[in-house]
Design a protein around this motif. Structure first.
Motif, PDB file in Angstrom:
ATOM      1  N   LEU A 115      15.578  27.173  33.012  1.00 13.86           N
ATOM      2  CA  LEU A 115      15.409  26.487  34.292  1.00 13.86           C
ATOM      3  C   LEU A 115      15.905  25.052  34.205  1.00 13.86           C
ATOM      4  O   LEU A 115      16.549  24.558  35.134  1.00 13.86           O
ATOM      5  N   GLY A 116      15.619  24.374  33.103  1.00 20.39           N
ATOM      6  CA  GLY A 116      16.111  23.015  32.927  1.00 20.39           C
ATOM      7  C   GLY A 116      17.624  22.946  32.957  1.00 20.39           C
ATOM      8  O   GLY A 116      18.213  22.039  33.566  1.00 20.39           O
ATOM      9  N   VAL A 117      18.271  23.923  32.320  1.00 19.54           N
ATOM     10  CA  VAL A 117      19.737  23.975  32.310  1.00 19.54           C
ATOM     11  C   VAL A 117      20.280  24.257  33.708  1.00 19.54           C
ATOM     12  O   VAL A 117      21.202  23.581  34.186  1.00 19.54           O
ATOM     13  N   VAL A 118      19.705  25.243  34.394  1.00 17.67           N
ATOM     14  CA  VAL A 118      20.194  25.650  35.712  1.00 17.67           C
ATOM     15  C   VAL A 118      19.996  24.538  36.744  1.00 17.67           C
ATOM     16  O   VAL A 118      20.878  24.284  37.575  1.00 17.67           O
ATOM     17  N   VAL A 119      18.864  23.857  36.686  1.00 14.83           N
ATOM     18  CA  VAL A 119      18.592  22.790  37.656  1.00 14.83           C
ATOM     19  C   VAL A 119      19.597  21.652  37.506  1.00 14.83           C
ATOM     20  O   VAL A 119      20.120  21.133  38.501  1.00 14.83           O
ATOM     21  N   VAL A 120      19.892  21.264  36.274  1.00 14.58           N
ATOM     22  CA  VAL A 120      20.865  20.187  36.067  1.00 14.58           C
ATOM     23  C   VAL A 120      22.256  20.626  36.506  1.00 14.58           C
ATOM     24  O   VAL A 120      22.985  19.875  37.156  1.00 14.58           O
ATOM     25  N   PHE A 121      22.625  21.864  36.163  1.00 14.72           N
ATOM     26  CA  PHE A 121      23.927  22.373  36.600  1.00 14.72           C
ATOM     27  C   PHE A 121      24.009  22.377  38.127  1.00 14.72           C
ATOM     28  O   PHE A 121      25.025  21.969  38.706  1.00 14.72           O
ATOM     29  N   GLY A 122      22.932  22.841  38.790  1.00 15.51           N
ATOM     30  CA  GLY A 122      22.927  22.865  40.252  1.00 15.51           C
ATOM     31  C   GLY A 122      23.016  21.473  40.855  1.00 15.51           C
ATOM     32  O   GLY A 122      23.694  21.267  41.863  1.00 15.51           O
ATOM     33  N   LEU A 154      11.374  22.111  29.131  1.00 17.47           N
ATOM     34  CA  LEU A 154      12.225  22.021  30.321  1.00 17.47           C
ATOM     35  C   LEU A 154      12.951  20.680  30.369  1.00 17.47           C
ATOM     36  O   LEU A 154      14.161  20.624  30.628  1.00 17.47           O
ATOM     37  N   VAL A 155      12.221  19.602  30.113  1.00 12.30           N
ATOM     38  CA  VAL A 155      12.814  18.260  30.188  1.00 12.30           C
ATOM     39  C   VAL A 155      13.881  18.077  29.117  1.00 12.30           C
ATOM     40  O   VAL A 155      14.963  17.534  29.379  1.00 12.30           O
ATOM     41  N   LEU A 156      13.611  18.529  27.886  1.00 14.14           N
ATOM     42  CA  LEU A 156      14.595  18.388  26.807  1.00 14.14           C
ATOM     43  C   LEU A 156      15.860  19.181  27.120  1.00 14.14           C
ATOM     44  O   LEU A 156      16.979  18.702  26.880  1.00 14.14           O
ATOM     45  N   ALA A 157      15.690  20.394  27.649  1.00 19.33           N
ATOM     46  CA  ALA A 157      16.855  21.200  28.019  1.00 19.33           C
ATOM     47  C   ALA A 157      17.645  20.533  29.140  1.00 19.33           C
ATOM     48  O   ALA A 157      18.884  20.529  29.128  1.00 19.33           O
ATOM     49  N   ALA A 158      16.928  19.949  30.103  1.00 18.89           N
ATOM     50  CA  ALA A 158      17.592  19.268  31.213  1.00 18.89           C
ATOM     51  C   ALA A 158      18.358  18.041  30.730  1.00 18.89           C
ATOM     52  O   ALA A 158      19.495  17.792  31.158  1.00 18.89           O
ATOM     53  N   LEU A 159      17.755  17.268  29.834  1.00 17.72           N
ATOM     54  CA  LEU A 159      18.420  16.069  29.312  1.00 17.72           C
ATOM     55  C   LEU A 159      19.674  16.430  28.521  1.00 17.72           C
ATOM     56  O   LEU A 159      20.710  15.769  28.635  1.00 17.72           O
ATOM     57  N   ILE A 164      25.704  16.658  28.448  1.00 17.02           N
ATOM     58  CA  ILE A 164      26.958  17.410  28.373  1.00 17.02           C
ATOM     59  C   ILE A 164      27.747  17.268  29.678  1.00 17.02           C
ATOM     60  O   ILE A 164      28.970  17.071  29.671  1.00 17.02           O
ATOM     61  N   ALA A 165      27.038  17.360  30.807  1.00 19.83           N
ATOM     62  CA  ALA A 165      27.696  17.239  32.107  1.00 19.83           C
ATOM     63  C   ALA A 165      28.320  15.862  32.287  1.00 19.83           C
ATOM     64  O   ALA A 165      29.452  15.733  32.785  1.00 19.83           O
ATOM     65  N   ILE A 166      27.594  14.810  31.893  1.00 20.07           N
ATOM     66  CA  ILE A 166      28.120  13.444  32.008  1.00 20.07           C
ATOM     67  C   ILE A 166      29.333  13.264  31.103  1.00 20.07           C
ATOM     68  O   ILE A 166      30.329  12.632  31.483  1.00 20.07           O
TER      69      ILE A 166
END
Length: 341
Positions: A115-122, A154-159, A164-166
């Protein structure tokens, strides 16, 4: 948006550079991949969301939901295009699936990480994406309260995903090869730039300003037609419907409103409706639904800006064409090097 460009459109540009792949082949390849992705992931997500509902009418609801979504012109036209809105639709649906999985009795920490990965990607795909998760996010609060370690995961995965996105966006928009110093001192944060741009009314005026009720009274009926009436008379309260309401309300606060901004709300709403029980009313509604979608499907899928791709194919065969003027239509994308020329 650069993150998505690098992952999808960038792939198409690299294919276009190869002599064995004409641009039209790249176009149809990307279109087919988007069709396949939407066909599999959208139906899969809806099927799982409905199966996870605590409803005694689950089988009937699943049948009606999949039938309405599949017969909607939005599914055959917009969802087969490589629009960021189409990708946003898939990320919203799978975020809801992950929320359901996390709140299930036998939940796994892996769902929180994904979920952390998908939310950041979205979020990097479209800055409006979080609007559809505001209300569904409240479903997670009791779970996170009792299992705080899942929040950390979740937070670590999102960060990690955001970093990577940045890095990808910075490399994509920087002419020279980037260094670690560039990422620290001059990073390209696309969602932040997007928010800054769209927070200015002067910038939005360049694209058109709309009243707050534009989405509700004009854009949503344009997307779902006769199903708009069922929202008020035959709604099925679900996590999906709450997500749609959340997104529509937030997006209605933005002064620039286009119908495509509501694409994620279409499958969410259509999968949360109950068809009329009266046989006569049901037949009338079904006939109007078919006519509406056939008409809009032909209009939006064939005739609306339908000359762009044939025009591009024609221009690619002209050896002496150097300048093209696009008038009252959507200009096709082009490389930065071509823009400079």
């Amino acid at each position: 948006m650069g993150f998505l460009c690098f992952c999808c459109v960038g792939f198409g540009l690299e294919m276009a550079k190869m002599a064995t792949f004409p641009p039209v082949v790249v176009f149809w390849t990307l279109r087919f991949l988007m069709f396949l992705t939407s066909f599999v992931l959208e139906d899969w997500a809806l099927d799982e969301l409905i199966n996870l509902d605590e409803s005694v009418h689950r089988a009937r609801q699943r049948r009606n939901a999949l039938l309405l979504v599949a017969s909607s012109y939005v599914t055959w036209t917009f969802q087969t295009h490589t629009f960021s809105n189409s990708v946003e639709t898939l990320t919203v649906l799978w975020s809801l699936v992950l929320i359901k999985r996390i709140t299930a009795p036998q939940s796994s920490i892996l769902s929180s990480i994904v979920l952390g990965v998908v939310v950041v990607f979205g979020f990097f795909n479209r800055v409006t994406f979080p609007a559809f998760l505001i209300l569904p996010g409240f479903w997670l609060l009791p779970h996170f309260w009792h299992k705080p370690f899942t929040v950390v995961a979740l937070v670590l995965a999102a960060l990690a995903t955001a970093f990577i996105a940045i890095a990808i966006d910075t490399a994509f928009y920087t002419p020279e090869p980037i260094t670690w110093t560039d990422l620290i001192t001059n990073p390209v944060i696309t969602p932040l730039n997007n928010l800054i741009y769209n927070s200015s009314t002067e910038n939005l005026a360049l694209h058109g300003l709309h009243p707050w009720y534009q989405h509700i009274l004009a854009n949503l009926p344009q997307l779902i037609g006769p199903a708009f009436v069922l929202i008020f008379f035959r709604p099925y309260v679900s996590l999906r419907l709450c997500s749609a309401i959340s997104g529509i309300v937030v997006l209605s606060l933005i002064k620039h409103q286009e119908a495509r901004f509501l694409l994620p709300a279409v499958p969410l709403i259509l999968s949360s409706l109950q068809l009329p029980k009266n046989p006569t009313t049901n037949r009338i509604w079904t006939a109007s639904w078919i006519i509406f979608n056939v008409f809009l499907g032909v209009l939006m899928g064939i005739y609306h800006q339908g000359g762009i791709v044939p025009g591009q194919v024609f221009m690619s065969k002209q050896p002496d064409a150097t300048n093209v003027i696009w008038w009252k239509t959507y200009p096709p994308p082009y490389l930065a090097s071509q823009r400079q020329k």
